[in-house]
Design a protein around this motif. Structure first.
Motif, PDB file in Angstrom:
ATOM      1  N   LEU A  42       3.646 -27.862  12.140  1.00 33.08           N
ATOM      2  CA  LEU A  42       2.827 -27.094  13.079  1.00 33.08           C
ATOM      3  C   LEU A  42       1.970 -26.119  12.284  1.00 33.08           C
ATOM      4  N   HIS A  43       0.658 -26.166  12.511  1.00 31.98           N
ATOM      5  CA  HIS A  43      -0.244 -25.208  11.875  1.00 31.98           C
ATOM      6  C   HIS A  43      -0.439 -24.049  12.848  1.00 31.98           C
ATOM      7  N   VAL A  44       0.099 -22.875  12.487  1.00 31.34           N
ATOM      8  CA  VAL A  44       0.054 -21.730  13.398  1.00 31.34           C
ATOM      9  C   VAL A  44      -1.367 -21.205  13.540  1.00 31.34           C
ATOM     10  N   ILE A  63      13.402 -20.471  21.581  1.00 31.09           N
ATOM     11  CA  ILE A  63      12.100 -19.870  21.274  1.00 31.09           C
ATOM     12  C   ILE A  63      12.180 -19.314  19.854  1.00 31.09           C
ATOM     13  N   TRP A  64      11.113 -19.526  19.097  1.00 31.98           N
ATOM     14  CA  TRP A  64      11.059 -19.043  17.719  1.00 31.98           C
ATOM     15  C   TRP A  64      10.029 -17.908  17.622  1.00 31.98           C
ATOM     16  N   TYR A  65      10.391 -16.881  16.877  1.00 30.63           N
ATOM     17  CA  TYR A  65       9.473 -15.780  16.589  1.00 30.63           C
ATOM     18  C   TYR A  65       9.254 -15.732  15.074  1.00 30.63           C
ATOM     19  N   ALA A  66       7.982 -15.681  14.678  1.00 30.24           N
ATOM     20  CA  ALA A  66       7.638 -15.707  13.254  1.00 30.24           C
ATOM     21  C   ALA A  66       6.863 -14.446  12.877  1.00 30.24           C
ATOM     22  N   GLN A  67       7.148 -13.941  11.682  1.00 31.10           N
ATOM     23  CA  GLN A  67       6.449 -12.767  11.160  1.00 31.10           C
ATOM     24  C   GLN A  67       5.314 -13.215  10.249  1.00 31.10           C
ATOM     25  N   ASP A  68       4.137 -12.698  10.530  1.00 31.51           N
ATOM     26  CA  ASP A  68       2.931 -13.008   9.758  1.00 31.51           C
ATOM     27  C   ASP A  68       2.657 -11.852   8.806  1.00 31.51           C
ATOM     28  N   LEU A  76       6.563 -19.076  19.055  1.00 33.62           N
ATOM     29  CA  LEU A  76       6.326 -20.482  18.737  1.00 33.62           C
ATOM     30  C   LEU A  76       7.240 -21.391  19.553  1.00 33.62           C
ATOM     31  N   ASP A  77       6.723 -22.559  19.825  1.00 31.97           N
ATOM     32  CA  ASP A  77       7.500 -23.628  20.468  1.00 31.97           C
ATOM     33  C   ASP A  77       7.593 -24.774  19.460  1.00 31.97           C
ATOM     34  N   ARG A  85       4.067 -25.931  23.714  1.00 27.19           N
ATOM     35  CA  ARG A  85       3.027 -24.928  23.937  1.00 27.19           C
ATOM     36  C   ARG A  85       2.399 -24.495  22.607  1.00 27.19           C
ATOM     37  N   ASP A  86       1.151 -24.081  22.680  1.00 17.64           N
ATOM     38  CA  ASP A  86       0.434 -23.631  21.493  1.00 17.64           C
ATOM     39  C   ASP A  86       1.031 -22.315  20.988  1.00 17.64           C
ATOM     40  N   PRO A  87       0.901 -22.017  19.679  1.00 21.31           N
ATOM     41  CA  PRO A  87       1.377 -20.733  19.154  1.00 21.31           C
ATOM     42  C   PRO A  87       0.707 -19.561  19.871  1.00 21.31           C
ATOM     43  N   GLU A  88       1.482 -18.532  20.164  1.00 24.54           N
ATOM     44  CA  GLU A  88       0.976 -17.360  20.881  1.00 24.54           C
ATOM     45  C   GLU A  88       1.168 -16.116  20.016  1.00 24.54           C
TER      46      GLU A  88
END
Length: 462
Positions: A42-44, A63-68, A76-77, A85-88
């Protein structure tokens, strides 16, 4: 989960691998490398640098949560199904420490900047970011223009690490309602109004004069530049100071004169009046050389205070010991005992700490005017951190360098024009001489001038 290995990368990709395939993999050569295709990826997003991810369950759904690392939190889904679903992007913020912050003079807005090259506007009562603008260099200083400069409170000045200062307008397309009050909160638009480069190193301080007529900018390059505040900011000139500028502070209205307090990192403080644009000659340089300046030099007194405290403590202990001895003697004499005082051997005392004054003056942290003719300073301790060197763009010229370059080009052009004029005069004289030679040869022999006469004539030609 289920034999899957998930990885996040600084390229903004999340990839899922078959763990058994990786675990059983064996290199076919001595390099120890083996290329394996991921099961899913998946390309965020662009300019996303992921460095951590956490999985939670919401109503039984993962549900996944990612730190940028570039300043965001992503939801993320990673089910990788037709319903994925698309990255939010849930939140955005500065990816490093905030270098400067300033609050609007008219409403509940706050502006911040950092070395992540962004300037952001927040509504701090609702804890909400309203706008963001990106640049090519990190922000190092920021101030909100006062009401006298912009009554609507929609103007900020931002300094950057490459010496550039940018004037940024903040507005709401629906009539600036966001800047006047709490109604109709929406996204704030940000527009670059003007940019100029007064310095060769990072801008560290920005300050508007109390009447709003002058903007002063300070830098690590040991200069302070003054600009006339108009619809377009015009340079007045600059002064050199003894050290990198830490802060700038204009005198408040309670002071009779408008004075600028310049705080340098290396313990120097200067006070100068606001320069008058009409009195500055900027034909060849922007440097102001006749501005009356007061200099103050400060060192850390921490070492002296510690020494005085140690001396006072030892004196107090000596007095207490002497008092206890006298009381004991008095008690013994009250009991009818004769006391023969024997000289006591004084214990060897530790030497006093040496008085240390640093060779380099102590760095100034902050300062401000108090009563007229007085100001307060805060200096750091004895230890000093080594400053990092700024990386400069060799092709970026500041305002003074442009002025000097223009002056050099003007002088060279004048010299070239003089040379060209002389060449034209010599060419005209040469043609006239050839014409005279031709006319001389057309004359009868007895009337012609000989060559030595001609040369003599030419050598004395004015």
């Amino acid at each position: 989960d289920e034999g899957e290995l998930t990885t996040v990368g600084q390229d903004g990709f999340i990839r899922v691998w078959n763990f058994e395939t990786i675990d059983a993999a064996d290199s076919v050569d001595d390099t120890g490398l083996l290329e394996v295709e991921p099961m899913n990826e998946l390309h965020v997003g662009r300019n996303v640098s992921l460095n951590f991810m956490s999985k939670v369950h919401d109503s039984g759904q993962p549900i996944w949560y990612a730190q940028d690392a570039n300043g965001a939190i992503w939801k993320l889904d990673l089910t990788f199904s037709n319903m994925t679903r698309d990255p939010e992007c849930l939140y955005t913020f500065h990816s490093g420490r905030i270098e400067a912050v300033s609050v609007s003079p008219v409403t509940y807005l706050m502006a911040t900047t950092a070395l992540d090259r962004s300037v952001r506007i927040y509504d701090f009562t609702s804890n909400r970011q309203l706008g963001e603008i990106q640049f090519k260099q990190g922000g190092t200083a920021l101030t909100w223009a006062p009401r006298v400069v912009n009554p609507k409170g929609g103007l900020i000045a931002v300094g950057f690490e490459d010496g550039v200062v940018r004037i940024i307008e903040i507005y709401d397309p629906k009539g600036l309602a966001i800047l006047r009050g709490r109604t109709n909160i929406g996204n704030a638009e940000m527009n670059l109004k003007q940019a100029f480069k007064p310095h060769t190193s990072a801008v560290t301080a920005l300050a508007y004069e109390r009447d709003g007529d002058v903007l002063a900018t300070g830098s690590k390059d040991k200069t302070v530049f003054f600009f006339a505040v108009e619809d377009k900011y015009e340079p007045i000139g600059f002064i050199c100071v003894p050290g990198p500028v830490q802060a700038l502070q204009w005198s408040p209205p309670s002071h009779v004169e408008s004075m600028l307090l310049i705080l340098c990192e290396n313990g120097f403080v200067l006070q100068v009046p606001a320069p008058v644009p009409e009195e500055q000659d900027t034909a060849s340089t922007y440097q102001i050389k006749n501005l009356p300046t007061q200099y103050f030099h400060f060192y850390s007194i921490k070492s002296r205070i510690k020494l005085e405290e140690e001396i006072a403590l030892r004196e107090k202990k000596r007095q207490e010991k002497e008092k206890a001895k006298l009381e004991w003697i008095k008690q013994q004499q009250g009991m009818g005992k004769d006391i023969e005082e024997e000289p006591e051997e004084e214990p060897e005392e530790e030497p006093l700490p040496t008085l240390y004054i640093p060779e380099e003056p102590s760095p100034i942290l902050c300062g401000f005017y108090s009563a007229p003719g007085k100001f307060w300073l805060s200096l750091s301790g004895l230890e000093m951190e080594k400053a990092t060197e700024d990386i400069e763009d060799p092709n970026a010229y500041n305002i003074e360098e442009v002025k000097q370059k223009e002056e050099y080009e003007r002088i060279m052009k004048e010299a070239e024009d003089k040379k060209s004029k002389k060449r034209e005069e010599l060419t005209a004289l040469r043609q006239e001489f050839l014409f005279l030679l031709q006319k001389n040869q057309e004359l009868p022999k007895h009337m012609q001038l000989h060559r030595d006469v001609c040369l003599f004539f030419i050598s004395y030609l004015p």
